[in-house]
Design a protein around this motif. Structure first.
Motif, PDB file in Angstrom:
ATOM      1  N   VAL A  43      10.147   7.143  -5.135  1.00  6.08           N
ATOM      2  CA  VAL A  43       9.134   7.057  -6.066  1.00  6.08           C
ATOM      3  C   VAL A  43       9.038   5.121  -6.602  1.00  6.08           C
ATOM      4  O   VAL A  43      10.300   5.501  -6.171  1.00  6.08           O
ATOM      5  N   SER A  44       8.290   4.871  -7.635  1.00  5.78           N
ATOM      6  CA  SER A  44       8.632   3.842  -7.895  1.00  5.78           C
ATOM      7  C   SER A  44       7.437   4.039  -9.217  1.00  5.78           C
ATOM      8  O   SER A  44       6.456   4.289  -9.882  1.00  5.78           O
ATOM      9  N   ASP A  45       7.425   2.969 -10.366  1.00  3.37           N
ATOM     10  CA  ASP A  45       7.135   2.736 -11.569  1.00  3.37           C
ATOM     11  C   ASP A  45       7.153   1.447 -11.751  1.00  3.37           C
ATOM     12  O   ASP A  45       5.483   1.044 -12.202  1.00  3.37           O
ATOM     13  N   GLY A  46       6.503   0.814 -10.331  1.00  9.74           N
ATOM     14  CA  GLY A  46       6.441  -0.277 -10.209  1.00  9.74           C
ATOM     15  C   GLY A  46       7.013  -1.593 -10.895  1.00  9.74           C
ATOM     16  O   GLY A  46       7.445  -3.081  -9.784  1.00  9.74           O
ATOM     17  N   PHE A  47       8.449  -1.066 -10.414  1.00 10.53           N
ATOM     18  CA  PHE A  47       9.450  -1.962 -11.425  1.00 10.53           C
ATOM     19  C   PHE A  47      10.902  -1.600 -10.262  1.00 10.53           C
ATOM     20  O   PHE A  47      11.519  -2.638  -9.657  1.00 10.53           O
ATOM     21  N   PHE A  69       0.483  -0.831   0.155  1.00 11.56           N
ATOM     22  CA  PHE A  69       0.006   0.366  -0.029  1.00 11.56           C
ATOM     23  C   PHE A  69       1.125   1.547  -0.002  1.00 11.56           C
ATOM     24  O   PHE A  69       1.993   1.343   1.011  1.00 11.56           O
ATOM     25  N   VAL A  70       0.241   2.105  -0.299  1.00 14.04           N
ATOM     26  CA  VAL A  70       1.526   3.585  -1.060  1.00 14.04           C
ATOM     27  C   VAL A  70       0.583   4.715  -0.504  1.00 14.04           C
ATOM     28  O   VAL A  70      -0.742   4.390  -0.489  1.00 14.04           O
ATOM     29  N   GLY A  71       0.911   5.430  -0.888  1.00 14.14           N
ATOM     30  CA  GLY A  71       0.214   6.799  -0.625  1.00 14.14           C
ATOM     31  C   GLY A  71      -0.420   7.192  -2.113  1.00 14.14           C
ATOM     32  O   GLY A  71      -0.980   7.617  -1.960  1.00 14.14           O
ATOM     33  N   PHE A  72       0.444   7.436  -3.253  1.00 17.10           N
ATOM     34  CA  PHE A  72      -0.541   7.985  -3.869  1.00 17.10           C
ATOM     35  C   PHE A  72      -0.585   7.013  -5.143  1.00 17.10           C
ATOM     36  O   PHE A  72       1.647   6.666  -5.429  1.00 17.10           O
ATOM     37  N   ARG A  73      -1.422   6.130  -5.869  1.00 14.35           N
ATOM     38  CA  ARG A  73      -0.995   4.846  -6.792  1.00 14.35           C
ATOM     39  C   ARG A  73      -1.635   5.713  -7.593  1.00 14.35           C
ATOM     40  O   ARG A  73      -3.040   5.942  -8.053  1.00 14.35           O
ATOM     41  N   THR A  90       7.639   1.963  -0.735  1.00 14.63           N
ATOM     42  CA  THR A  90       7.850   3.116  -1.998  1.00 14.63           C
ATOM     43  C   THR A  90       6.716   4.468  -1.524  1.00 14.63           C
ATOM     44  O   THR A  90       5.599   3.781  -0.911  1.00 14.63           O
ATOM     45  N   GLY A  91       6.955   5.164  -2.144  1.00 18.40           N
ATOM     46  CA  GLY A  91       5.323   5.893  -1.492  1.00 18.40           C
ATOM     47  C   GLY A  91       4.928   6.582  -2.136  1.00 18.40           C
ATOM     48  O   GLY A  91       3.661   6.957  -1.910  1.00 18.40           O
ATOM     49  N   ILE A  92       5.221   6.719  -3.541  1.00 15.54           N
ATOM     50  CA  ILE A  92       4.184   7.370  -4.597  1.00 15.54           C
ATOM     51  C   ILE A  92       4.195   5.873  -6.065  1.00 15.54           C
ATOM     52  O   ILE A  92       5.464   5.154  -6.243  1.00 15.54           O
ATOM     53  N   VAL A 110       4.957  12.254   0.999  1.00 15.76           N
ATOM     54  CA  VAL A 110       4.130  11.681   1.662  1.00 15.76           C
ATOM     55  C   VAL A 110       4.448  11.051   3.026  1.00 15.76           C
ATOM     56  O   VAL A 110       6.151  11.120   3.070  1.00 15.76           O
ATOM     57  N   TYR A 111       3.832  10.997   4.557  1.00 12.35           N
ATOM     58  CA  TYR A 111       4.510  11.271   5.205  1.00 12.35           C
ATOM     59  C   TYR A 111       4.534  10.356   5.713  1.00 12.35           C
ATOM     60  O   TYR A 111       3.528   9.009   5.710  1.00 12.35           O
ATOM     61  N   CYS A 112       5.375   9.342   6.955  1.00 13.35           N
ATOM     62  CA  CYS A 112       5.297   7.966   7.903  1.00 13.35           C
ATOM     63  C   CYS A 112       5.413   8.203   9.288  1.00 13.35           C
ATOM     64  O   CYS A 112       6.272   8.911   9.684  1.00 13.35           O
ATOM     65  N   ASN A 113       4.447   8.118   9.987  1.00 12.82           N
ATOM     66  CA  ASN A 113       4.711   8.359  11.162  1.00 12.82           C
ATOM     67  C   ASN A 113       3.868   7.145  12.420  1.00 12.82           C
ATOM     68  O   ASN A 113       2.911   6.962  12.776  1.00 12.82           O
ATOM     69  N   PHE A 114       4.252   5.850  11.902  1.00 17.39           N
ATOM     70  CA  PHE A 114       4.000   4.769  12.539  1.00 17.39           C
ATOM     71  C   PHE A 114       3.992   4.659  13.702  1.00 17.39           C
ATOM     72  O   PHE A 114       6.094   4.272  14.213  1.00 17.39           O
TER      73      PHE A 114
END
Length: 736
Positions: free
Chosen positions: A663-667, A602-606, A632-634, A619-623
């Motif tokens: 970021v990631s392009d999925g790969f 799961f990500v911040g923006f897909r 990745t964030g996006i 994209v922030y994280c505060n686990f």
């Protein structure tokens, strides 16, 4: 009068003729409920101030014992009075209207929770606030709160308020130190516009359709979106901490300045992505990494549409009549687009008399009006526009909009509570162009699904799922100042699947905050479950206030300026439509998830659609409860094209885990600026060794479970056991 039973709602409701829509013309002027305060042009300033003083929030006088002695700056607070956030989850809603007049209003009004302040002029100069000679005034303003736990000032929770449609001529300028869901729009600040208060921490916000003759000061703001803002020829823009996004902004050359804590040197020649770098390089004096300052993202859109608003005019017979102003789309033509900036005149607005505007009320003669949705739908079917007066509306059915160009406008933070059978609060019919929805809060209900309940629950269904509905680029649908929340009040079993779903094409969004609660109201005598973090609220834990996704977009050519989505339990945003654009995105991942969140990717923006542009996304994280590792964030098909995904970044706050890449392009997984909890910024391009370490850490987390510091901890155990991904006997707490 008779009683009606709603089958799927288990709700007894009395149908009454109270505030029934008129069969022909509605009253003009309308009969406003007590939740609307009108400061009339005939009032003296003393009379007006007496009315406004009744709306002020509680204050405390700060003593030495109340401040943190390690922060010497806080000593300046001692002996002074400051507002405190006692109405964070209040059920009160208020609109404060100022009638236009020739003389300025010389008053002060602290704009608190669930209050909208607005001038009733046709243009922003119809209502003016000014000093009273040598006695300084503020006009409408929003200062920082004093926070007992933090032992200092904060604006991290100045949510759910707004200020609109006036001119501020006070010497000290306009103070609007806010965070999310607190827009300021359609205003003219003759002097400075300060979006922070003495450096108190602030988490970002939205300004739109504004003219600033002095300095536009972001100060301590983490992120901020400025849309259709004009900065005067002698003005300046002082940037904030992490990211500033400028959409359709007009400003003089050399106006951009770094924050005062950096250097005071101007940026480049103008606000143009083509002529200046994306980031302001600065030596932070920490470490040896390639460090950067706040990013600045600039966009000139093809179309902007301003928010609808209420105005009053004196007509020929001397009486006062109300009009609903519907600004027309401003469409820029040609290949090389130029920003237009603010439009405060109202000269081209469609003026709709209130004879054809139904003013809804949340309450009946004695109590909640559970029949209000039916009354609103009657008015809409008659072709009328609808203004929701301030209040909390308990809907028994969806509000149905099926006529083109209709307006549903909330004032005073009007709040729609979702029907308990799972139907949406608002449903816009397919192929219905030009619909305007704005100024509305949405609250989740405890869902009791029936036979005909929808498969996916949502607050807004804009268009019909699965329908081919391109919309109209010359007459777009518009969502303005839309604030959704899942949780906040005492009931922690409220839920929705998705907050907003957009199926129609050519819809424009302007300032959306879609929030799954991270904290909720404490019950009477309930102790806070995380007292070391906050004394005022219960911190939401796994199993409470469930919500999967904030925004789902299926339509093409959907554009959003100013989007924030926080804490949902799966992807925060899922964008399936093509040719979409988002400029300014703020996201904080959920605090209360475990490693299943990371393992599910799961990500911040897909983004699944084609030709999507994403600018100024953080994209922030505060686990808080588990050591969660997110890869990745996006995720975006063109993640590494800097002209498509512009200035993305991630922020690591007070974590037990981290987001591994930006970021990631999925790969491929890669970088961009990364801010850690010490506010360091560096380029983050993970090596193969780091990738392998990420996999190793993720496997290690499968062997460890973190104890949740809450009386609801049994929920965590139960869910972990059911999922089979955690031992049933937690053993420790994550170290930050």
């Amino acid at each position: 009068m008779h009683t009606m039973i709603f089958a799927d709602c288990a709700l007894d409701s009395t149908i009454t003729k109270f505030n029934e829509p008129a069969e022909s013309a509605e009253l003009n002027p309308p009969q406003w409920p007590e939740s609307v305060v009108v400061i009339t042009s005939g009032m003296s300033d003393e009379e007006a101030q007496a009315e406004l003083d009744k709306l002020q929030e509680d204050q405390v006088t700060v003593t030495d014992e109340m401040i943190d002695p390690d922060h010497t700056d806080n000593k300046r607070l001692v002996g002074n009075k400051y507002f405190v956030p006692t109405k964070h989850f209040s059920s009160e809603r208020k609109a404060v209207f100022f009638e236009p007049r020739e003389e300025p209003y010389k008053v002060d009004l602290q704009v608190g929770y669930y209050v909208q302040v607005a001038g009733l002029g046709a243009s922003a100069d119809g209502v003016v606030f000014a000093d009273d000679g040598d006695n300084k005034r503020k006009g409408p303003y929003c200062p920082a709160y004093f926070n007992e736990k933090l032992k200092g000032l904060t604006t991290l929770d100045t949510f759910w308020r707004s200020a609109e449609n006036f001119t501020n001529k006070t010497q000290d300028g306009q103070l609007w130190a806010v965070s999310q869901a607190a827009p300021i729009r359609r205003i003219h600040s003759v002097n400075d516009l300060n979006l922070n208060d003495g450096g108190a921490p602030a988490s970002g916000g939205h300004i739109a359709n504004a003219q600033v003759d002095g300095a536009l000061i972001f100060g301590s703001q983490q992120q901020f979106c400025s849309r259709s803002v004009t900065v005067g020829d002698s003005g300046a823009i002082n940037l904030g901490a992490w990211s500033n996004v400028f959409v359709d902004t007009v400003a003089p050359e050399h106006c951009l300045k770094a924050p005062a804590t950096w250097t005071d040197q101007p940026f480049g020649a103008d606000l143009s992505l083509e002529t200046r770098p994306a980031n302001w390089k600065v030596n932070w004096g920490k470490g040896t990494a390639d460090q950067e300052g706040a990013s600045t993202t600039v966009n000139v859109p093809k179309t902007t549409v301003e928010k609808c608003f209420v105005a009053v005019e004196t007509v020929e017979d001397g009486s006062k009549k109300y009009f609903l102003h519907v600004p027309q789309p401003r469409i820029r033509s040609g290949d090389s687009l130029s920003p237009l900036g603010a439009d405060l005149s109202g000269a081209t607005d469609d003026r709709r008399p209130f004879e054809n505007v139904y003013v809804a009320r949340a309450e009946g003669e004695d109590d909640i009006d559970y029949d209000v949705a039916r009354k609103i739908n009657v008015a809409l079917k008659e072709g009328k526009d609808v203004v929701l007066s301030p209040g909390i509306y308990h809907l028994s059915q969806s509000i149905e909009i099926a006529n083109k160009d209709q307006v549903l406008l909330g004032i005073g933070m009007a709040t729609l509570t979702a029907p308990p059978n799972g139907d949406p609060c608002i449903r816009v019919a397919a192929e219905t162009e030009g619909v305007r929805i704005g100024g509305i809060m949405f609250a989740a209900s405890k869902i009791k699904k029936g036979l005909f309940s929808p498969k996916t629950t949502a607050f807004i269904e804009f268009g019909k799922e699965g329908a081919t509905d391109p919309g109209n680029p010359s007459n777009p649908g518009v969502l303005t100042d839309i604030f959704c929340r899942v949780g906040g009040d005492l009931d922690r079993e409220v839920s929705t699947d998705v907050m907003v779903r957009i199926h129609q094409g050519n819809v424009i969004g302007d300032n959306l905050w879609l929030w799954r609660a991270d904290h909720v109201e404490l019950a009477v005598d309930e102790m806070p479950n995380f007292p070391e973090k906050n004394l005022d609220y219960h911190q939401v834990v796994m199993g409470e206030c469930p919500g999967k996704t904030g925004l789902e977009v299926n339509g093409d050519n959907v554009v959003i300026h100013g989007l924030a989505v926080e804490h949902t339990e799966e992807d925060q945003v899922v964008w399936n439509g093509h040719d979409g654009q988002v400029y300014f995105y703020q996201c904080e991942l959920p605090y209360d998830v475990d490693q299943n969140f990371g393992a599910s990717n799961f990500v911040g923006f897909r983004v699944n659609g084609k030709n999507h542009q994403l600018g100024g996304a953080g994209v922030y994280c505060n686990f808080r409860d588990y050591n969660v590792l997110v890869k990745t964030g996006i995720i975006h098909p063109l993640a590494f094209d800097a002209n498509v995904v512009i200035n993305p970044f991630i922020v690591h706050l007070d974590n037990g885990g981290r987001i591994m890449t930006v970021v990631s392009d999925g790969f491929t997984y890669g970088g961009g600026p990364v801010y850690d909890k010490d506010h360091m910024i560096c380029k983050y391009l993970p090596t193969r060794a780091e990738e392998e370490e990420h996999v190793s850490d993720k496997e290690e987390m499968e062997e460890n479970t973190m104890v949740r510091q809450t009386s609801w901890g049994w929920i965590s155990k139960k869910l972990s056991y059911i999922r089979g991904s955690r031992p049933s006997s937690p053993t420790g707490v994550a170290d930050n």
